[in-house]
Write a protein that holds these residues in place. Structure first.
Motif: not given
Lengths: 353, 405, 160
Positions: B114-122, B191-194, B285-290
């Protein structure tokens, strides 16, 4: 010997030559053109997390990149497509650029005082009875506002000519767009100019600038309309509609390559400078309160800032659709010009002698 | 209106002929606005009367080649159609293979997927946004899209060892484990992306020019979206609540808390807004995953046990990576077939794998999101202005290599 | 609450359509060619509103091609959990299947691709022409098993 030098200076500084060839004509325009394109790329790069031109002359911030590009274009092959008339194909962009340059020699860039300036010897030849001073311009005409706009409005005709000669469908679509746009922005330009001429009771740019009342305060509406029409007229963002790369490849200039391509690109930038100079004279005080050569420099500086600002908009806007631009022009800006006309009448009657 | 004008002219003793101006334009494949795609356009004035989308210029015959290679060799191949979204392409295929093999995947590996997939989605959304921006002439959006994507690509590089075509997901788990460095990078990137999204809103989303080009352009109603089989953000921009992550949760999505943005308008602007909000959801999602990622194996025990102890010591204990067990070399899954779907960046991605018991798939069917956008685009282009062609193309986030496969 | 897959199988069985439930989210229906459109209409009435994929699978040893429509639902959140594979067969002798375009427009792309890749004609689809393949593509129907990939290079010595 001294005589010869003096003669030479006389002829070089003679405004008809000086204005059309040196300043603000060919040479100055060419340098400003390179600087403008450099600024355009550098400023956009700054906004867009990039560096922009860099490696050609690092110390100058990549300024020489443009010259390198120009040299490259000069030596690259000019491809003439099959089925076009080669003479007309080569001639069309040259004519277009020539046409865009002509107004530069009519625009007054400064006044000539009776004495104390390098130009004072030409005082009598370029005497302007409206302001009682000489005018630094290639050819002095009392109705120069009209003449400049008339010549500049010929430019789109040549763009359409370019497209017609290349016989490419994208070019034709681009030319159609250009013709639609030119009709709409020319009206705006003329109306804005008309309101200024009513306000200052003259058709002479020199008189407006020399009056000491900046047009942008006297009639801000006209200034806004003129500026937007200028963006439309010189194909700057957000009105870069006739060239629209992702839609029309390059509009009317699709088939051009090599040096002819450079010429087609130059046309719109020169047009932009012409409008910027008129804008400076009409709304930004022009050379006032300076005169002679420093005054001319001041005019050039202001015009350059206007040009820089209009090219910077590339980093902020995308492009409008043709119908949106036309609707904006006819539905919103045209009524605004009537307002400016009214302001011109009233303010001109009350304030301006 | 024209009729009235004509009447008026006639009564005044004048007549005008209205001559329809029509012609054909070949937009692409050699065209700055088309990508690897040809759109045959028949114009009437400025209006597109008919548009034929003709893909195939980057067809790489993934389905045919798929029948001629071992299952494991197919991983790099199925990634190629959308190298910018390769985690998803990879994940869907591996899920199909796992289904046929009957493998369970450990929790940690599910979270990592999921982590990799969400990064890929962004990254994929930012790419799409950049392309949309340059299509409507907004060069800053283009550069920002690509520039901000770089951040995420670098995280993927740290995680998987490759910027694109990561080949990260393998049958039974993933190849590499999360390291503290990557967690730290992700925190910074979130943080950067937000912060960057605020800038995006200022210069792109709230830009009157961008709004003018996207709002009320290429409107797809809910019924049309369903009928034409639209996918992903395009579907959700038309008011259909459908996201595979919710409908049929895979990887760790059943344990993650996120929302699916849905807009009713169905125009290009709604599709763009959906993409933006999905980026924001992905950040959550990424925050939740880490935060929540459980400890444990990253490869199914069934395969993990096959790795020789010496190699295990060097790679797994040393660098938190798994090496491929010998089983992978040419395994023969049992007879059967599997249909899997994942929510890739551009929409639903469907794999249909038929196994006949040999080392190669008997049939591999790969339906990518852009493939399903072909019909949507062809229908949406009818009757719009020519200048809106690029706007619709961009807002659908159509990616020719992905459609051609 | 009843599972969507059970609801589906009951509804189909009451219409005498044989349905094979494979898992919670997957089911398949194998029908004769002539019944295809009719079954599709039943499915559409149940709420299956789009085609996800149209797949053709070549079985040269049996001399026939299987055509699989994967259908599911967008509008019904529960049905969306289910993908139904609607399978039918067509002989080499008459490679023609009724098109499901009249039921689901979204079958358009898949049917066109199956036509050009396997040579199955879909009667009723208005665009039975090539989509991905170039006009001058040699060796028709690349996804048939009889089509061998041409490999070239220095080290290729045995047929693949």
């Amino acid at each position: 010997m001294m005589n010869l030098l003096f003669d030479l200076r006389y002829y070089v500084l003679y405004p008809s030559f000086f204005n059309s060839v040196i300043y603000p004509g060919l040479i100055f325009t060419a340098i400003l053109l390179l600087t403008t394109i450099w600024f355009e790329r550098k400023a956009a790069a700054r906004v867009q997390m990039r560096v922009g031109p860099y490696y050609a002359s690092k110390r100058l911030g990549g300024f020489m990149q443009l010259i390198a590009d120009a040299v490259k274009f000069v030596f690259s092959e000019v491809i003439i497509p099959e089925g076009v008339n080669p003479t007309l194909f080569a001639l069309a962009p040259v004519l277009a650029v020539a046409m865009s340059f002509i107004p530069l020699s009519i625009i007054p860039v400064s006044v000539i005082p009776p004495s104390g300036s390098v130009f004072s010897i030409y005082f009598r030849d370029f005497y302007d009875p409206n302001i009682g001073m000489g005018v630094l311009t290639g050819l002095f005409v009392q109705y120069n506002m009209l003449l400049i706009l008339a010549i500049e409005s010929m430019y789109p005709v040549f763009v359409i000519f370019v497209a017609w000669v290349t016989n490419n469908r994208f070019a034709i679509v681009g030319a159609v767009r250009e013709s639609y746009l030119s009709v709409s922005y020319d009206v705006l330009l003329i109306m804005a100019t008309l309101s200024m001429s009513l306000e200052y009771h003259t058709l002479d740019l020199a008189k407006i600038a020399q009056s000491g009342i900046p047009g942008i305060l006297a009639n801000p509406v006209a200034a806004i309309v003129f500026f937007i029409a200028m963006l439309m007229g010189s194909a700057r963002f957000p009105f870069e509609i006739a060239e629209a790369e992702t839609e029309l490849v390059l509009g009317a200039y699709t088939e051009y390559s090599g040096f002819l391509f450079v010429l087609t690109m130059a046309g719109s930038y020169v047009g932009n400078l012409v409008y910027a100079l008129v804008f400076t004279d009409m709304f930004l005080w022009g050379w006032y309160p300076l005169s002679g050569f420093p005054g001319a420099l001041l005019t050039g500086l202001k015009a350059s800032i206007v040009v820089f600002f209009s090219v910077f908009l590339r980093a902020v806007y995308g492009r409008y659709r043709i119908d949106q631009a036309l609707r904006g022009g006819w539905k919103y800006l045209l009524p605004l010009t009537f307002v400016s006309l009214f302001i011109g009448l009233v303010v001109g009657y009350i304030w301006i002698p | 209106m024209t009729d009235q004008a004509e009447e008026l002219m006639k009564s005044g003793g004048m007549e005008i002929d209205v001559i329809p101006v029509s012609g054909e334009l070949n937009v692409g494949p050699q065209h700055p606005g088309s990508g690897h795609l040809r759109i045959y356009v028949r114009l009437n004035g400025d209006i597109i009367e008919e548009a034929q989308v003709e893909p195939g210029y980057v067809h790489r015959a993934v389905e045919k080649l798929g029948e001629n290679r071992n299952y494991i060799h197919l991983i790099p191949l199925v990634e190629r159609p959308a190298i910018l979204d390769s985690i998803h392409m990879n994940l869907g295929y591996i899920m199909a293979v796992e289904k046929i093999l009957g493998v369970d995947v450990p929790d940690r590996a599910q979270y990592l997927r999921s982590f990799a997939a969400e990064i890929s989605r962004i990254a994929s959304h930012l790419y799409g946004m950049g392309i949309l921006a340059i299509f409507i002439g907004h060069s800053t959006g283009f550069m920002w899209g690509f520039g901000d994507r770089e951040v995420w690509v670098q995280i993927l590089e740290a995680l998987t060892g490759a910027r694109i075509t990561n080949s990260y997901v393998i049958p039974g788990g993933v190849r590499r484990d999360l390291t503290p460095t990557i967690v730290e990078m992700t925190r910074k990137a979130v943080t950067y992306m937000r912060r960057k999204i605020k800038d995006w809103e200022n210069i792109f989303l709230n830009n009157p020019n961008v709004k003018a080009r996207l709002q009320d352009v290429g409107i797809m109603t809910r019924e049309q979206a369903i009928e034409w089989g639209a996918v992903g953000p395009n579907l959700r921009g038309s008011g259909v609540y459908y996201d595979v992550r919710k409908v049929e949760p895979y990887a760790a999505y059943s344990r993650l808390d996120f929302e699916i943005p849905v807009y009713k308008e169905g125009d290009g602007y709604a599709r763009t807004l959906v993409r933006f909000e999905e980026i924001q959801q992905s950040l959550n999602i990424l925050e939740q995953i880490i935060r929540d990622i459980p400890e444990g194996q990253i490869l199914s025990d069934r395969f993990f046990k096959q790795i020789p102890p010496t190699r295990l010591k060097k790679w797994w204990e040393g660098q938190r990576r798994v090496v491929m067990p010998g089983y992978y070399a040419s395994f023969r899954p049992p007879k059967g077939e599997a249909v899997t779907r994942v929510e890739a960046g551009r929409g639903e991605l469907l794999y249909y794998v038929v196994s006949d018991g040999s080392a190669k798939p008997y049939r591999l069917r790969m339906i990518t999101p852009s493939y399903r956008s072909i019909y949507v685009m062809q229908n949406l282009l009818k009757g719009v202005r020519y200048a809106d062609l690029v706007s619709i193309y961009g807002s659908l986030d159509y990616f020719p290599p992905e459609a051609d496969r | 609450m009843q599972k969507p897959i059970d609801v589906l199988s009951q509804a189909l069985q009451s219409k005498k359509i044989p349905v094979k439930v494979e898992s919670e989210g997957r089911a398949s229906i194998e029908v004769e060619k002539k019944d295809l459109v009719q079954v599709a209409k039943v499915l559409k009435d149940l709420g299956f509103d789009h085609v996800k994929a149209v797949t053709g699978i070549d079985y040269p040893d049996q001399g026939r091609i299987q055509v699989v429509y994967h259908v599911s639902s967008y509008s019904d959140v529960n049905l969306a959990k289910v993908i139904v594979a609607l399978k039918t067969w067509t002989n080499y002798k008459e490679l023609e299947v009724p098109s499901l375009m009249e039921v689901w427009k979204s079958a358009w792309t898949g049917e066109r691709e199956t036509y050009e890749m396997l040579g199955v004609k879909f009667s009723g689809n208005p665009d039975m022409k090539r989509l991905f393949l170039p006009e001058d593509f040699e060796g028709v129907y690349p996804l048939r098993k009889s089509y061998k990939i041409k490999t070239e290079g220095l080290f290729v010595d045995r047929p693949s």
